[in-house]
Enzyme design. Sequence first.
Site, mmCIF file in Angstrom:
data_model
loop_
_atom_site.group_PDB
_atom_site.id
_atom_site.type_symbol
_atom_site.label_atom_id
_atom_site.label_comp_id
_atom_site.label_asym_id
_atom_site.label_seq_id
_atom_site.Cartn_x
_atom_site.Cartn_y
_atom_site.Cartn_z
ATOM 1 N N ARG A 9 0.785 -1.470 -0.066
ATOM 2 C CA ARG A 9 -0.203 -0.154 -0.034
ATOM 3 C C ARG A 9 0.967 1.448 -0.318
ATOM 4 O O ARG A 9 0.625 1.792 -1.388
ATOM 5 C CB ARG A 9 -0.953 -0.062 1.357
ATOM 6 C CG ARG A 9 -2.210 0.876 0.796
ATOM 7 C CD ARG A 9 -1.897 1.964 1.568
ATOM 8 N NE ARG A 9 -0.977 2.395 2.726
ATOM 9 C CZ ARG A 9 -1.055 3.339 4.032
ATOM 10 N NH1 ARG A 9 -0.440 4.857 2.593
ATOM 11 N NH2 ARG A 9 -0.482 3.246 5.174
ATOM 12 N N ASP A 10 1.479 1.621 0.895
ATOM 13 C CA ASP A 10 2.591 2.532 0.941
ATOM 14 C C ASP A 10 3.090 2.777 -0.161
ATOM 15 O O ASP A 10 3.786 3.738 -0.467
ATOM 16 C CB ASP A 10 3.149 2.417 2.664
ATOM 17 C CG ASP A 10 3.788 4.158 2.988
ATOM 18 O OD1 ASP A 10 3.427 4.947 2.032
ATOM 19 O OD2 ASP A 10 3.635 4.780 4.156
ATOM 20 N N HIS A 13 3.107 4.172 -3.367
ATOM 21 C CA HIS A 13 3.226 5.542 -3.846
ATOM 22 C C HIS A 13 4.820 5.417 -4.519
ATOM 23 O O HIS A 13 5.083 7.004 -5.470
ATOM 24 C CB HIS A 13 4.239 6.466 -2.328
ATOM 25 C CG HIS A 13 2.522 6.893 -1.717
ATOM 26 N ND1 HIS A 13 1.652 7.872 -2.410
ATOM 27 C CD2 HIS A 13 1.851 6.800 -0.316
ATOM 28 C CE1 HIS A 13 1.112 7.648 -1.255
ATOM 29 N NE2 HIS A 13 0.781 6.630 -0.310
ATOM 30 N N SER A 163 3.656 10.989 8.917
ATOM 31 C CA SER A 163 3.459 10.823 7.756
ATOM 32 C C SER A 163 4.682 11.763 6.738
ATOM 33 O O SER A 163 4.966 11.807 5.926
ATOM 34 C CB SER A 163 1.720 11.761 7.415
ATOM 35 O OG SER A 163 1.193 11.289 7.924
ATOM 36 N N HIS A 190 3.238 4.491 12.931
ATOM 37 C CA HIS A 190 3.222 4.390 11.597
ATOM 38 C C HIS A 190 4.554 5.039 11.618
ATOM 39 O O HIS A 190 4.337 6.981 11.205
ATOM 40 C CB HIS A 190 2.585 4.811 10.536
ATOM 41 C CG HIS A 190 3.021 4.731 9.102
ATOM 42 N ND1 HIS A 190 2.281 3.735 8.196
ATOM 43 C CD2 HIS A 190 3.198 5.363 8.523
ATOM 44 C CE1 HIS A 190 2.434 3.743 7.356
ATOM 45 N NE2 HIS A 190 3.648 5.144 6.788
ATOM 46 N N HIS A 192 8.203 7.295 9.330
ATOM 47 C CA HIS A 192 8.628 7.806 8.026
ATOM 48 C C HIS A 192 10.185 7.428 8.363
ATOM 49 O O HIS A 192 10.840 7.775 9.735
ATOM 50 C CB HIS A 192 8.082 8.550 6.973
ATOM 51 C CG HIS A 192 7.310 7.612 6.200
ATOM 52 N ND1 HIS A 192 6.875 7.478 5.221
ATOM 53 C CD2 HIS A 192 5.915 7.636 6.596
ATOM 54 C CE1 HIS A 192 5.159 7.506 4.273
ATOM 55 N NE2 HIS A 192 5.140 6.821 5.383
#
Length: 332
Positions: A9-10, A13, A163, A190, A192
Amino acid sequence: MILHDATLRDGQHSVGHRLDAGQLRAYAEAANAARVPLVEVGHGNGLGGSSLQIGQALLEDRAMIEAVRDVLTHSRLGVFVAPGWGTGHDIRDAVRAGADVVRVAAHCTLGDTTERHLALVRDLGAEAQAVLLMSHMADPGRLAEECARMVAFGAQAVGIMDSAGHYTMRDVTERIGTIAAAVDVPVIFHGHNNLALAVANSLAAVQAGASVIDACARGFGAGAGNTQLEALVPVLEREGHTTGVDLHAVLRAADTAEARLLENGAPTTDSAGIMSGLAGVFSAFRLPVLRAAAEAGVDPLAVFTELGRRGAVAGQEDLIPEVVRHLAKAAA
């Protein structure tokens, strides 16, 4: 400790949301063999996210779910949805197609927008989770308040997404600790990797009370990438946290991801990623910022700085060309 694998999913991008059924299936099969607890699949922005503004997916949402459903014999199948993109129809269709977990996302101060979606997920019999996006834009108390509100709406796990890749370990500890003290359901983190701290931040989240951690094979994800799954597994195990994931098999799954998914190579913490993280800009803005800045001959680092100053969030991609024009005009 539940590891939530967002590679399919991620990671979309990084490749313009163009993963095909064979790619999705190949990685899902490898992750399942590694006994990864949950594999999330879909457009980078979730159900209903395919659009001209954000990027059109190669496959429809249901086709992506169906591509992996039958190979996930151990792993549960998850989907992601944000009110404003995904609708009740999208959620119903996803659950009918076999989604076990539906994660509902909202901007960090807008937890109230998740109420109808969470209620629908519970009514359909799937597990309902809720996460707050761009969570660096709110203080720990506000995040805990929003998470408690989403639990009251029916969320069975709640948490935050970094995010923009903006956090340090202290930031994570303060926020996760405050949320964990305010709710009685599992807490999600989550991360990054804009500041090369995704694995360290994920470990800090676990130590502060999180029990659901997101990660991606080879860090495959938006911008500078996500927490690297195959690195996180041994780090957690060494620190005494059982994951249930087969290390050798998850390393093979990461090799599969590199061979089948990463057409542009693994994400890196480059200058654009670092500036995006420092400025607090949504990680998925990276590629459109670089493209627009190159076309106009504008410094992309200045674009990230200005987007951060304006508080740009996901869904405001139309700000990118506006900022580029503003900077080009100022430099003329």
